[in-house]
Design an enzyme around this catalytic site. Structure first.
Site, PDB file in Angstrom:
ATOM      1  N   GLY A 239      -8.599 -59.270  13.647  1.00  0.00           N
ATOM      2  CA  GLY A 239      -7.711 -58.682  14.653  1.00  0.00           C
ATOM      3  C   GLY A 239      -8.207 -57.343  15.157  1.00  0.00           C
ATOM      4  O   GLY A 239      -7.932 -56.946  16.288  1.00  0.00           O
TER       5      GLY A 239
ATOM      6  N   GLU B 265     -12.250 -64.677  10.094  1.00  0.00           N
ATOM      7  CA  GLU B 265     -11.049 -65.438   9.754  1.00  0.00           C
ATOM      8  C   GLU B 265     -11.333 -66.734   8.994  1.00  0.00           C
ATOM      9  O   GLU B 265     -10.536 -67.143   8.156  1.00  0.00           O
ATOM     10  CB  GLU B 265     -10.236 -65.727  11.016  1.00  0.00           C
ATOM     11  CG  GLU B 265      -9.504 -64.530  11.598  1.00  0.00           C
ATOM     12  CD  GLU B 265     -10.370 -63.698  12.533  1.00  0.00           C
ATOM     13  OE1 GLU B 265     -11.600 -63.839  12.532  1.00  0.00           O
ATOM     14  OE2 GLU B 265      -9.790 -62.881  13.273  1.00  0.00           O
TER      15      GLU B 265
HETATM   16  N1  T1G Z   1      -5.098 -56.613   5.250  1.00  0.00           N
HETATM   17  C1  T1G Z   1      -4.499 -56.002   4.207  1.00  0.00           C
HETATM   18  N2  T1G Z   1      -5.166 -55.341   3.233  1.00  0.00           N
HETATM   19  C2  T1G Z   1      -6.505 -55.307   3.337  1.00  0.00           C
HETATM   20  C3  T1G Z   1      -7.210 -55.923   4.390  1.00  0.00           C
HETATM   21  C4  T1G Z   1      -6.436 -56.595   5.380  1.00  0.00           C
HETATM   22  N3  T1G Z   1      -6.994 -57.175   6.433  1.00  0.00           N
HETATM   23  N4  T1G Z   1      -8.541 -55.711   4.195  1.00  0.00           N
HETATM   24  C5  T1G Z   1      -8.653 -54.996   3.068  1.00  0.00           C
HETATM   25  N5  T1G Z   1      -7.445 -54.752   2.552  1.00  0.00           N
HETATM   26  C6  T1G Z   1      -7.155 -53.958   1.353  1.00  0.00           C
HETATM   27  C7  T1G Z   1      -7.737 -54.561   0.111  1.00  0.00           C
HETATM   28  O1  T1G Z   1      -6.849 -55.532  -0.421  1.00  0.00           O
HETATM   29  C8  T1G Z   1      -7.857 -53.346  -0.784  1.00  0.00           C
HETATM   30  O2  T1G Z   1      -6.547 -53.045  -1.249  1.00  0.00           O
HETATM   31  C9  T1G Z   1      -8.231 -52.240   0.190  1.00  0.00           C
HETATM   32  O3  T1G Z   1      -7.808 -52.708   1.490  1.00  0.00           O
HETATM   33  C10 T1G Z   1      -9.728 -51.965   0.236  1.00  0.00           C
HETATM   34  O4  T1G Z   1     -10.365 -53.226   0.477  1.00  0.00           O
HETATM   35  C11 T1G Z   1      -5.135 -62.311  13.943  1.00  0.00           C
HETATM   36  C12 T1G Z   1      -5.320 -63.212  11.485  1.00  0.00           C
HETATM   37  C13 T1G Z   1     -12.708 -54.222   5.414  1.00  0.00           C
HETATM   38  C14 T1G Z   1     -14.962 -54.934   4.559  1.00  0.00           C
HETATM   39  O5  T1G Z   1     -10.787 -60.618   6.765  1.00  0.00           O
HETATM   40  O6  T1G Z   1     -13.485 -57.631   4.414  1.00  0.00           O
HETATM   41  O7  T1G Z   1      -7.282 -60.435  11.437  1.00  0.00           O
HETATM   42  O8  T1G Z   1      -7.047 -53.296  -3.719  1.00  0.00           O
HETATM   43  O9  T1G Z   1     -11.719 -53.239  -1.647  1.00  0.00           O
HETATM   44  O10 T1G Z   1     -14.994 -53.060  -0.202  1.00  0.00           O
HETATM   45  O11 T1G Z   1      -7.348 -63.037  14.127  1.00  0.00           O
HETATM   46  O12 T1G Z   1     -11.699 -55.107   2.824  1.00  0.00           O
HETATM   47  O13 T1G Z   1      -7.061 -51.030  -2.619  1.00  0.00           O
HETATM   48  O14 T1G Z   1      -4.879 -52.294  -2.886  1.00  0.00           O
HETATM   49  O15 T1G Z   1     -12.245 -54.842   0.255  1.00  0.00           O
HETATM   50  O16 T1G Z   1     -14.561 -51.131   1.446  1.00  0.00           O
HETATM   51  C15 T1G Z   1      -9.425 -60.448   9.121  1.00  0.00           C
HETATM   52  C16 T1G Z   1     -10.868 -58.288   5.144  1.00  0.00           C
HETATM   53  C17 T1G Z   1      -7.992 -60.575   8.678  1.00  0.00           C
HETATM   54  C18 T1G Z   1     -11.275 -58.309   6.603  1.00  0.00           C
HETATM   55  C19 T1G Z   1     -13.618 -53.227   3.339  1.00  0.00           C
HETATM   56  N6  T1G Z   1     -10.047 -59.337   8.431  1.00  0.00           N
HETATM   57  N7  T1G Z   1     -11.280 -57.061   4.473  1.00  0.00           N
HETATM   58  O17 T1G Z   1     -14.244 -53.530   2.122  1.00  0.00           O
HETATM   59  O18 T1G Z   1     -12.685 -52.364   0.492  1.00  0.00           O
HETATM   60  S1  T1G Z   1      -7.214 -61.983   9.387  1.00  0.00           S
HETATM   61  C20 T1G Z   1     -10.679 -59.523   7.259  1.00  0.00           C
HETATM   62  C21 T1G Z   1     -12.596 -56.859   4.130  1.00  0.00           C
HETATM   63  C22 T1G Z   1      -7.051 -61.536  11.048  1.00  0.00           C
HETATM   64  C23 T1G Z   1      -6.529 -62.172  13.355  1.00  0.00           C
HETATM   65  C24 T1G Z   1      -6.608 -62.622  11.952  1.00  0.00           C
HETATM   66  C25 T1G Z   1     -12.893 -55.602   3.361  1.00  0.00           C
HETATM   67  C26 T1G Z   1     -13.544 -54.507   4.205  1.00  0.00           C
HETATM   68  P1  T1G Z   1      -6.369 -52.377  -2.714  1.00  0.00           P
HETATM   69  P2  T1G Z   1     -11.802 -53.505  -0.188  1.00  0.00           P
HETATM   70  P3  T1G Z   1     -14.220 -52.473   0.916  1.00  0.00           P
END
Ligand code: T1G
Ligand code: NAD
Length: 654
Positions: free
Chosen positions: A102, A125
């Site tokens: 997003g 995604e």
């Molecule tokens: N939503 C909520 N929490 C998230 C999050 C997210 N998207 N991404 C990370 N966190 C939390 C994670 O749980 C952790 O929490 C903290 O942030 C640090 O994360 C409509 C539907 C960005 C590369 O798939 O790949 O958008 O354990 O340990 O190693 O089309 O986080 O500290 O409580 O991983 O520095 C698409 C997912 C969503 C990206 C950073 N986005 N995140 O890595 O930190 S679906 C993703 C990552 C979407 C739209 C669709 C990685 C990072 P806590 P971390 P990091």
């Protein structure tokens, strides 16, 4: 909850800043804040352009996955992106860190994009069992070539800012101060007519039917039962023939279908599980010691991989080997790994030179006297390891931490053989150690909280998935594997054949079946492990001789061309009826009436064995949670990620 969206006016430019730690996820308050910022800047007659930027370590990293299980609260993300597109003033997305999902879709709703060098931009995604749900499948192929958009969306792999500039995903790269460069960029466009919204542009070089069919076939073969990559391909193929609004409707429909599917639930579960398992509440107040120099004892397969991992994490490494010949071989292995990373473009030549400059080597332990952390990866022999630890005790500084990479040996016994057991820990890396993310952190009975916390911090610095485990034979992963291997061997005697069990596992989503995997590892490894356990094995425990018999036929697996299967080309397993005959003869010899088994019955048996052993690991406090077991099995043993893990499956079936 304070408003995470702030607006500052800098002359004729509005700066809209998102501040929603830790990753600026697009929670409801962020979405609402952006919509009101659009209204406010549209109404402000002094404002002629808007910059959208984020505080903290990253641009918006996506929708707030934590909100997925709850009812959607407006404004929904697709509507936020559409509102950005329709804004009266041009919006410039100033991107750093990770613009994912997003977050990138919001950037696509803006009219321009500038990214800091090193930024990653992607639509991951599919890794959560989804497809982009806020216009990514419609807008991206209207900004960059469909072929590039297709690859990004179906693979989920992000691209660097440099690549994004080449493909046209972004308009500019900032090499210094992002905000300053974004303001300078905005001033170059502020007098231009606002660009057309992406959604009214044509798709850039649509793919032919043949191209789509070829790509879709490859995706289906690679996804091994996971739905989202295939649905992403189908959605993109259909969108080529639709206007943007119809495309957005189709995308949303397919997104919601996937979001409701159990595969997405499992993938979101494992995403959060991988982040929760490395947190150990009991050592919250522990002190993490600084680490800059690592000593690696043993530069073999594992030692070289661990050394390379440490170098790639910008640590100084000193390799110790038993003699100069082995030392030279060890250094060559490490250099070869770094060279391969450079050839694959993961590091540039300057970084390669710097990293190799951080490597030193010696046969004299005195050269690691100042190391902060020492990891031994010498032969899997308790006496050899005890001798190494004795030498380390004599030279290393008092605050140094001593870790063993042992696969099976008793870490408590090893720690007890040293002068300071409280500083001894197990770090069970997986081969190849510079690639596999998983590491089991084995906490001994006497390890100090600071040593455990420092070890977990080192694993994170190496960008590993660190799973704490207690001391037992096989820790978590090898214990679970021993359990389902035992169950599979019982099935051989009871009526199944090796290729049937392997086929059942592949149908379930494993990349490789158990018996093909044993051929890959080498039947001599399994044979030696079973002999090591002869002395302590319960004589009443059912023992299956089949693997021993195959080994004794000098069939070691891939390494000498035959094991459970035949390997004429050294890698492709060919079914061998002689092995079937051997298995059937074993049932007869033991007077076991064979009964055929379906693939479902085979998998039910294997999953039950995994869950039973998992329950034992939990009751013995070897694994701290079911999530720990699932993270190990998914990341170290090929358990299909979109199934969540054996404990997730057990809980779902209960
Ligand atoms: N939503 C909520 N929490 C998230 C999050 C997210 N998207 N991404 C990370 N966190 C939390 C994670 O749980 C952790 O929490 C903290 O942030 C640090 O994360 C409509 C539907 C960005 C590369 O798939 O790949 O958008 O354990 O340990 O190693 O089309 O986080 O500290 O409580 O991983 O520095 C698409 C997912 C969503 C990206 C950073 N986005 N995140 O890595 O930190 S679906 C993703 C990552 C979407 C739209 C669709 C990685 C990072 P806590 P971390 P990091
Ligand atoms: P290896 O035989 O490839 O390497 C062992 C290295 O240790 C050799 O280079 C040897 O010269 C060196 N060595 C032996 N004694 C030494 C001493 N006294 N001082 C210094 N160096 C010494 O073995 P490997 O596969 O790298 O395994 C090493 C350890 O890692 C073992 O404990 C093994 O169980 C464990 N492990 C292996 C794997 C795997 O898949 N290979 C996976 C996880 C853990």
């Amino acid at each position: 909850m304070s408003n995470p969206v702030h607006i500052d006016i800098d002359g004729t430019i509005a700066i809209v800043r998102i501040d929603n730690p830790p990753v600026n996820a697009l929670s409801q308050s962020v979405r609402a804040g952006i919509v009101s910022a659009i209204q406010e800047t549209d109404a402000n007659t002094n404002v002629r352009a808007v910059i959208l930027i984020c505080s903290g370590s990253t641009f918006m990293a996506g929708a707030d996955i934590k909100e997925f299980g709850k009812p959607a609260v407006p404004p929904l993300l697709p509507d936020v992106v559409a509102a950005l597109e329709a804004a009266q003033k041009p919006w410039v997305a100033a991107i750093h860190g990770n613009a994912l999902g997003g977050g990138l879709e919001v950037a696509l709703g803006c009219h321009y994009r500038i990214a800091q060098v090193g930024t990653m931009l992607g639509l991951p995604e599919v890794n959560l069992g989804l497809i982009p749900g806020a216009g990514g499948t419609v807008r991206l192929p209207r900004l960059i070539l469909m072929a590039d958009a297709f690859a990004m969306i179906t693979s989920g792999k992000p691209v660097t800012a440099a690549t994004a500039k080449l493909t046209g995903l972004i308009d500019a790269v900032s090499n210094t101060d992002l905000l300053r460069d974004a303001v300078a960029f905005t001033k170059t466009i502020i007098d231009l007519p606002k660009p057309l919204a992406l959604s009214v542009k044509p798709i850039k070089e649509p793919l032919t039917d043949d191209e789509i069919s070829a790509k879709s076939k490859a995706i289906t073969a690679k996804s091994r039962g996971q739905l989202s990559p295939k649905v992403a391909a189908e959605t993109l193929a259909a969108i080529q023939a639709l206007d943007a609004q119809s495309g957005l409707t189709l995308e949303r429909e397919n997104f919601l279908k996937l979001k409701a599917d159990e595969q997405s639930d499992a993938l979101r579960y494992i995403f959060f599980a991988e982040r929760s398992v490395s947190k150990i509440p009991s050592i919250k107040s522990a002190i993490t010691k600084p680490i800059s120099t690592i000593g690696i004892i043993g530069g073999g397969t594992m030692g070289a991989g661990i050394a390379a991992s440490c170098l790639l994490a910008n640590l100084n490494v000193t390799l110790i080997e038993r003699d100069t010949t082995s030392l030279e071989k060890g250094v060559d292995r490490i250099i070869a790994i770094l060279h391969a990373s450079m050839k694959r473009g993961l590091i540039d030549p300057a970084r390669y030179d710097a990293l190799t400059g951080n490597l030193s080597s010696s046969t004299d332990y005195i050269n690691i006297a100042d190391a902060d952390f020492i990891i031994e990866a010498v032969f899997e022999d308790m006496n050899v390891k005890k001798d190494v630890f004795a030498k380390l005790d004599a030279v290393v500084k008092p605050e140094a931490i001593l870790a063993s990479n042992t696969s099976y040996l008793d870490m408590n016994a090893l720690a007890a053989a040293t002068a300071h057991p409280e500083r001894v820990i197990g770090l069970h890396f997986f081969s190849p150690a510079h690639i596999m993310k998983l590491v089991e952190v084995i906490h001994t009975d006497h390890v100090s909280d600071d040593v455990l916390a420092t070890s977990m911090a080192l694993a994170k610095k190496l960008r590993k998935l660190a799973v704490p485990a207690g001391v037992c034979d096989g820790f978590i992963g090898n214990r679970i594997m021993s359990a389902y291997r035992r169950a599979a061997e019982y099935m051989l005697e009871d009526g199944a054949l090796p290729h049937q069990i392997d086929a059942a596992m592949k149908s379930y989503g494993f990349a490789m079946g158990l018996f093909e995997m044993q051929d890959l590892a080498g039947l001599d490894i399994g044979y030696a492990m079973r002999r090591r356990k002869d002395a302590t094995r319960d004589p009443n425990e059912r023992y299956v001789d089949i693997a021993d018999k195959i080994y004794r036929m000098d069939r070691l697996g891939r390494k000498n061309g035959a094991g459970f299967y035949i390997y004429e080309d050294g890698k492709t397993p060919i079914h061998d009826p002689d092995i079937d005959a051997l298995v059937i003869a074993e049932s007869k010899r033991k007077n076991i009436a064979r009964t055929s088994m379906t693939e479902v019955e085979i998998m039910d048996g294997l999953l039950a064995a995994m869950a039973d052993e998992g329950a034992a690991l939990l009751s013995e406090n070897i694994a701290a949670s079911p999530e720990a077991i699932d993270v190990v099995m998914v990341n170290g043993y090929g358990f299909p990620r979109w199934r969540g893990g054996p404990m997730y499956q057990f809980k779902r079936s209960a």
